[in-house]
Design an enzyme around this catalytic site. Structure first.
Site, short mmCIF file in Angstrom:
data_model
loop_
_atom_site.label_atom_id
_atom_site.label_comp_id
_atom_site.label_asym_id
_atom_site.label_seq_id
_atom_site.Cartn_x
_atom_site.Cartn_y
_atom_site.Cartn_z
N CYS A 98 -12.00 1.40 -14.81
CA CYS A 98 -12.43 2.89 -14.67
C CYS A 98 -11.34 3.68 -14.75
O CYS A 98 -11.00 4.14 -13.80
CB CYS A 98 -13.00 2.68 -13.69
SG CYS A 98 -14.16 4.40 -13.21
N GLU A 114 0.84 -1.26 -0.01
CA GLU A 114 -0.12 0.09 -0.10
C GLU A 114 0.96 1.34 0.10
O GLU A 114 0.44 2.21 -0.67
CB GLU A 114 -0.71 -0.07 1.00
CG GLU A 114 -2.22 -0.81 1.19
CD GLU A 114 -2.97 -0.72 0.23
OE1 GLU A 114 -3.41 0.49 -0.23
OE2 GLU A 114 -3.63 -1.31 -0.60
#
Length: 348
Positions: A190, A35
């Site tokens: 997307c 992350e």
């Protein structure tokens, strides 16, 4: 389970990414490291860095006990080096305060350096299976388009709306898969430029798709002119091929990294170089530009071969004459490492 999550998980089961290195095993340390690396960096770039990092520092304890130069050397090339320093310090705090593990509490995670709400949520959801939403850049884009939210996502009011929707959509079951799924949807379908709406599981109920707004949502950040700075980087190389490096201070860009001495411009370079070594002719190398998030840096490299180190430089912790093996073990800014990797052979 609500329709948004149900459709997204059905799509993920067939099209989601399930072979990323931090998913096997998907433990807290590996999720956290991935992350932090993925902030402002794409997956394809991160994979190699992640694997090298965990090969050298496979556990939180090994990261905590490593010296800063080792951590920054492994990070070198990923940029935004404050992330690496925060990662290192957070690992040390986990050893000091949490028994050598990342805590399973949102507030305790967010109290660690470099861990915000979204990163903490990703750790809790993916490593521990707990129901916490995330809101990274990909998720902001998906939700802004799906709900037709106008306004720059970095603004407090807009971000608050997005967090509300992120929480509403996060299911109580399969939370780890859902978290990966919504990140995957933003990264592969997307996408920012030309979203692949025909492949999207949410197209039938997406406001931006319905109203033809995919090109303008999410709202772009208000424009701001990026200033330009210029300097000369000095490559002082002695007769054995060693190059002089300096450790940068704790403030400013590239703080704590090893870099090259600098001068205001090419004209000032010989005088600055003479403070480190007895030098001969200055040989200009091809100039280049490095772009930071907040300014552009125009760099003019100047090579001084056959430099004879001055005694005054010896014995200082913040300066070293380094051969190639030394350079490989230090944390250097990516453009400086590239410059050193492409130095012409030393002339007799």
């Amino acid at each position: 389970m609500k329709p948004f999550a149900r459709e997204l998980l059905r799509w993920y089961d067939h099209h989601g990414r399930k072979d990323l290195p931090w998913q096997h095993p998907r433990d807290a340390y590996r999720v956290w490291l991935s992350e932090i690396m993925l902030q402002q960096t794409q997956v394809v770039t991160v994979i190699g860095y992640f694997q090298r990092f965990v090969d050298r520092l496979p556990t939180l304890a090994s990261l905590a006990s490593a010296d800063e130069d080792t951590v920054l050397a492994l990070w070198s090339g990923l940029g935004y080096y404050r992330r690496a320093r925060f990662l290192h310090r957070a690992a040390q705090l986990c050893v000091e305060r949490h028994g050598g593990e990342l805590p399973r509490d949102l507030d305790a995670l967010m109290a660690l350096p470099g861990i915000g709400r979204s990163t903490a949520g990703a750790i809790l959801a993916q490593a521990y299976g707990l129901r916490f939403p995330i809101l990274d850049g990909n998720v902001k884009r998906v939700l802004a388009r799906y709900h037709g939210i106008v306004g720059f996502p970095g603004e407090s009011a807009i971000e608050k709306q997005l967090w509300k929707h992120a929480d509403e959509h996060t299911p109580p079951e399969r939370t780890a898969d859902y978290t990966q799924a919504i990140m995957d949807l933003g990264a592969t379908v997307c996408v920012r430029g030309k979203p692949l709406c025909p492949l999207c599981p949410q197209a039938a109920t997406c406001v931006a798709h319905r109203d033809g707004l995919t090109a303008v949502l999410p709202t772009a950040k208000p424009g701001k002119k990026v200033p330009t700075r210029a300097l000369a980087m000095l490559l002082l190389r002695d007769r054995s091929g060693r190059v002089l490096l300096e450790k940068r201070g704790p403030q400013g860009v590239w703080s704590g990294l090893w870099s090259l001495p600098e001068a205001a411009d090419a004209e000032a370079a010989p005088q600055v170089a003479a403070g480190f070594a007895t030098v001969g002719d200055a040989n200009p190398l091809p100039a280049f530009t490095h772009v930071f998030s907040h300014y552009r840096l125009d760099v003019s490299p100047i090579l001084f071969d056959h430099a004879a180190p001055l005694a005054a430089v010896a014995g200082r912790d913040d300066r070293r004459w380094c051969d190639r093996d030394d350079i490989a073990s230090l944390g250097l800014p990516a453009p400086v490492r590239t410059l050193l990797d492409h130095l012409p052979e030393i002339t007799p």
